[in-house]
Write a protein that holds these residues in place. Structure first.
Motif, PDB file in Angstrom:
ATOM      1  N   VAL A 185      33.433  22.706  88.597  1.00  0.00           N
ATOM      2  CA  VAL A 185      32.972  23.987  89.142  1.00  0.00           C
ATOM      3  C   VAL A 185      34.121  24.975  89.292  1.00  0.00           C
ATOM      4  CG1 VAL A 185      31.029  22.930  90.341  1.00  0.00           C
ATOM      5  CG2 VAL A 185      33.193  23.196  91.536  1.00  0.00           C
ATOM      6  N   LYS A 186      33.774  26.260  89.245  1.00  0.00           N
ATOM      7  CA  LYS A 186      34.772  27.317  89.443  1.00  0.00           C
ATOM      8  C   LYS A 186      35.170  27.403  90.912  1.00  0.00           C
ATOM      9  CE  LYS A 186      32.975  30.013  85.607  1.00  0.00           C
ATOM     10  NZ  LYS A 186      32.252  31.227  85.199  1.00  0.00           N
ATOM     11  N   LYS A 187      34.175  27.302  91.801  1.00  0.00           N
ATOM     12  CA  LYS A 187      34.422  27.399  93.243  1.00  0.00           C
ATOM     13  C   LYS A 187      33.568  26.356  93.945  1.00  0.00           C
ATOM     14  CE  LYS A 187      34.352  30.615  97.089  1.00  0.00           C
ATOM     15  NZ  LYS A 187      34.024  31.953  97.561  1.00  0.00           N
ATOM     16  N   PRO A 228      30.181  27.638  96.961  1.00  0.00           N
ATOM     17  CA  PRO A 228      30.222  29.095  97.147  1.00  0.00           C
ATOM     18  C   PRO A 228      29.166  29.550  98.157  1.00  0.00           C
ATOM     19  CG  PRO A 228      29.179  28.546  95.062  1.00  0.00           C
ATOM     20  CD  PRO A 228      29.726  27.273  95.626  1.00  0.00           C
ATOM     21  N   ASN A 248      28.538  29.297  88.346  1.00  0.00           N
ATOM     22  CA  ASN A 248      29.633  28.568  88.980  1.00  0.00           C
ATOM     23  C   ASN A 248      30.066  27.336  88.174  1.00  0.00           C
ATOM     24  OD1 ASN A 248      31.496  28.165  91.120  1.00  0.00           O
ATOM     25  ND2 ASN A 248      30.150  26.630  92.016  1.00  0.00           N
TER      26      ASN A 248
END
Length: 112
Positions: free
Chosen positions: A6-8, A11, A26
């Motif tokens: 995942v990017k973050k 979230p 994401n």
């Protein structure tokens, strides 16, 4: 659960609670096979506990069956409000509360 996919992590999604689906914005890629393909839903289960509905499932890589994240969604009625929550590494965290009455008492302006 895999934070490399995942990017973050978790979230903040405000009041957007998903009972089904995936938040693909994401999704970075599968940390196991390094492919960015469809995310499948597996092991979906719905249970009811003391008036609360709990939906859980796993987000899984289409290519290698790597578990990207575990998703939990809850729904309950508390007093005169429908309460929703979501917690998932991929989809994020969110809460929402909606009145079951035609006019939400929290949104009404005071008369005096």
């Amino acid at each position: 659960m895999c934070n490399g996919c995942v990017k973050k992590e978790y979230p903040d999604r405000g009041n957007t609670c998903l009972e089904d689906g995936s938040y693909l914005i994401n999704y970075l890629e599968c940390a196991s096979c390094h492919q960015r393909d469809f995310v499948l839903i597996s092991n979906k289960a719905t249970e009811e506990d003391d008036g609360e509905e709990i939906v859980t499932y796993d987000h899984v890589c289409k290519n290698c069956d790597h578990v990207i994240a575990s998703h939990e969604y809850t729904f309950s009625v508390v007093d005169e409000y429908q309460e929703y929550t979501m917690l998932c590494l991929l989809c994020g965290k969110a809460e929402d509360s909606i009145s079951v009455l035609p006019d939400d008492p929290r949104q009404c302006a005071p008369l005096f």
